[in-house]
Design an enzyme around this catalytic site. Structure first.
Site, PDB file in Angstrom:
ATOM      1  CB  CYS A   1     -32.207  30.625  -1.204  1.00  0.00           C
ATOM      2  SG  CYS A   1     -30.562  29.924  -1.344  1.00  0.00           S
TER       3      CYS A   1
ATOM      4  N   PRO B   1     -67.644  23.493  -4.976  1.00  0.00           N
ATOM      5  CG  PRO B   1     -68.842  25.136  -6.123  1.00  0.00           C
ATOM      6  CD  PRO B   1     -69.016  23.950  -5.208  1.00  0.00           C
TER       7      PRO B   1
END
Length: 543
Positions: free
Chosen positions: A406, A332
């Site tokens: 952008c 995990p």
């Protein structure tokens, strides 16, 4: 949403909330499954971590910032160590390897070591972090589909407990490095078991058409085992490894994977007489990013997976009653780190855009984005968020939280309800960003990456500092090309093969002209030159 022949912009319901996102009764409410255990709103309505208001964090450390609840991280690690592994005591035992790829730094490596978990690394860099804090080598695994010789040498020199091999070339490579160092390398074979986890295509990793592992169906897994056994003087076969995907919410896929691994494990015992001591079922346990997710607890996972592994091991017990059963490992990462952290942003602009059929979408721009959380752009991942610096009595407003970069795909939260009175300067927090956000972060648009702030008992400290512009420029080599006229470091001219010509010759005095202006021919002039001097035509050269 009904399809429309003119495209999605014309479809009924475009711009509305997704079906799984209900309109909240209280837009200030926190859903406990999304947040670290020690996060709540204080009496002033401000989000707080272990009693520390996020307004103080923003003031002292700036935004954007990853905020990590250390006690929550540690408690989730302990839950896997204790609650998950307990049901396996009746089978063959289990070990937990924290998947460092989710998020790793020196502090986190120490927490993992302190809480008794092992560590799974995927590169020489992650291994270097473990080495830096003195993590025991025997508790470290090294993954990767293209490990370099340097990384293998680094791992074997440090004495890692397992190397998960991923190709035939790597089997040879590990054996060569082991021979060079005079050691026997402990290896596991990554097996592609043909189970497709129900996740995004790029994070489902056990179907056949992908870069990881040896195919079970194609026979490559068995051939890899034979190749390792043939190099028994340098390679020690520990067992089989599988990883079926990520963000998985049920154990049915693990049951199929375990069944196929046990069958191959039994075959190896029959053919080679080897009782492999390990079997790794990987990780991929899901967490709640939004209200639509309902993950299992570590205890529930352990109970269900121990039961299915016990069923699948029956064939091995029946055929080899005296052989020891393999010890189970899991990996995990997201399930420990993910819910333990959130990202704190400041709103810069709020913009309303008419999208279709008079539907209005509110774009909320924050001072971060895909440079600190690329998962929405990369996977289409869903996130939630909340107003963090105050509470509001305004009604809910459906918004899209976007970044400052952008790029039109620079989206942090695709759809969420925030108070209708949000304004620039407000703080918002996005939960579930402890895994695969800092580790996948980047410097797009030359944006310095945020810091990681750990909070424990109301005290905040930096465990990964904020990048600066100086950091961005530190690797930028700006040296103008040197002029060829420069005398600095100019190589010496090579010696000429022809003798140097004299630059100056003594000019001979010309004889005086006669009364007609003619000068006498110099004695050294050839007849041909003399004819040209008198204006005679040149003789044609032979072709």
């Amino acid at each position: 949403m009904r399809a429309h022949e003119a495209g999605i912009l014309h479809a009924d319901g475009y711009g509305a909330a997704p079906q799984w996102l209900p309109t909240p009764q209280d837009v200030n409410e926190l859903l406990p499954q999304l947040w670290p255990a020690n996060v709540e709103r204080n009496t002033d309505g401000v989000l707080a971590v272990s009693g520390l208001p996020v307004t103080d964090i923003a003031r002292d450390f700036g935004t954007a910032a990853y905020v990590l609840d250390e006690d929550d991280f540690r408690s989730r690690a302990r839950a896997f160590r204790d609650d998950f592994t307990a049901p396996f005591d009746a089978v063959a035992g289990a070990d937990v390897y924290y998947a460092g790829k989710a998020f790793l730094c020196s502090a986190v490596a120490r927490w993992v070591m302190d809480e008794g978990l092992n560590l799974d690394t995927c590169s020489g860099g992650e291994l270097a972090v473990a080495q830096r804090v003195g993590f025991p080598g025997e508790r470290i695994a090294l993954h990767g589909n293209n490990k370099s010789v340097a990384e293998l040498r680094q791992a074997l020199s440090y004495g890692v407990g397992r190397i998960v091999v991923d190709s035939f070339a790597e089997i040879d490579r590990v054996a060569e490095v082991a021979a060079e160092l005079g050691v026997v390398a402990p290896v596991m074979v990554r097996v592609t078991v043909g189970v497709e986890a129900h996740t995004h295509e790029f994070i489902a990793t056990a179907h056949e058409d992908q870069k990881f592992g040896f195919s079970l169906a194609g026979g490559q897994a068995r051939a890899a085992i034979d190749a390792i056994v043939a190099k028994g003087d340098r390679l020690r076969l520990l067992g089989l490894h599988s990883h079926i995907g990520s963000q998985i919410f049920d154990v049915s896929g693990f049951e199929i994977a375990a069944r196929r691994l046990v069958a191959l494990h039994t075959e190896v015992a029959d053919v080679h007489g080897i009782a492999m001591p390990e079997m790794d079922l990987g990780g991929g346990y899901g967490i709640a990013y939004t209200s639509e997710h309902s993950p299992l607890t570590p205890g529930e996972l352990g109970t269900q997976m121990a039961a299915l592994v016990d069923r699948e091991l029956k064939e091995l017990r029946d055929g080899h009653p005296d052989a020891p059963l393999p010890r189970i490992s899991i990996e995990p990462g997201r399930a420990i780190a993910g819910p333990s952290a959130f990202t704190l942003y400041e709103i810069g602009t709020v913009k309303d855009v008419e999208v279709a059929h008079d539907a209005i979408r509110s774009y909320v721009s924050v001072d971060g984005g895909m440079s600190d959380n690329v998962r929405t752009a990369l996977y289409g991942a869903d996130y939630s968020c909340t107003l963090a610096g105050r509470t509001s009595t305004a009604g809910p407003r459906l918004v899209r939280v976007v970044g400052r970069h952008c790029e039109s795909g620079d989206i942090v939260v695709m759809d969420e309800y925030l108070p209708a009175d949000i304004v620039p300067g407000d703080l918002i927090a996005v939960p579930g960003t402890g895994a695969y956000c800092r580790s996948l972060s980047n410097q797009y648009n030359h944006t310095p990456r945020p810091p990681v702030i750990a909070v424990r008992d109301g005290v905040a400290r930096v465990i990964v500092r904020r990048e600066t512009i100086d950091d961005l420029l530190a690797l930028d080599v700006d040296e103008p090309p040197r002029s060829r006229r420069s005398d600095d470091h100019r190589p010496a001219d090579p010696p000429s093969r022809r003798p140097a010509r004299r630059r100056c010759r003594r000019r001979q005095r010309r004889p005086p002209a006669d009364h007609a202006g003619r000068r006498p021919r110099p004695a050294h002039r050839s007849p041909a030159r003399a004819r040209r001097h008198r204006g005679a035509p040149r003789r044609p050269r032979p072709v």
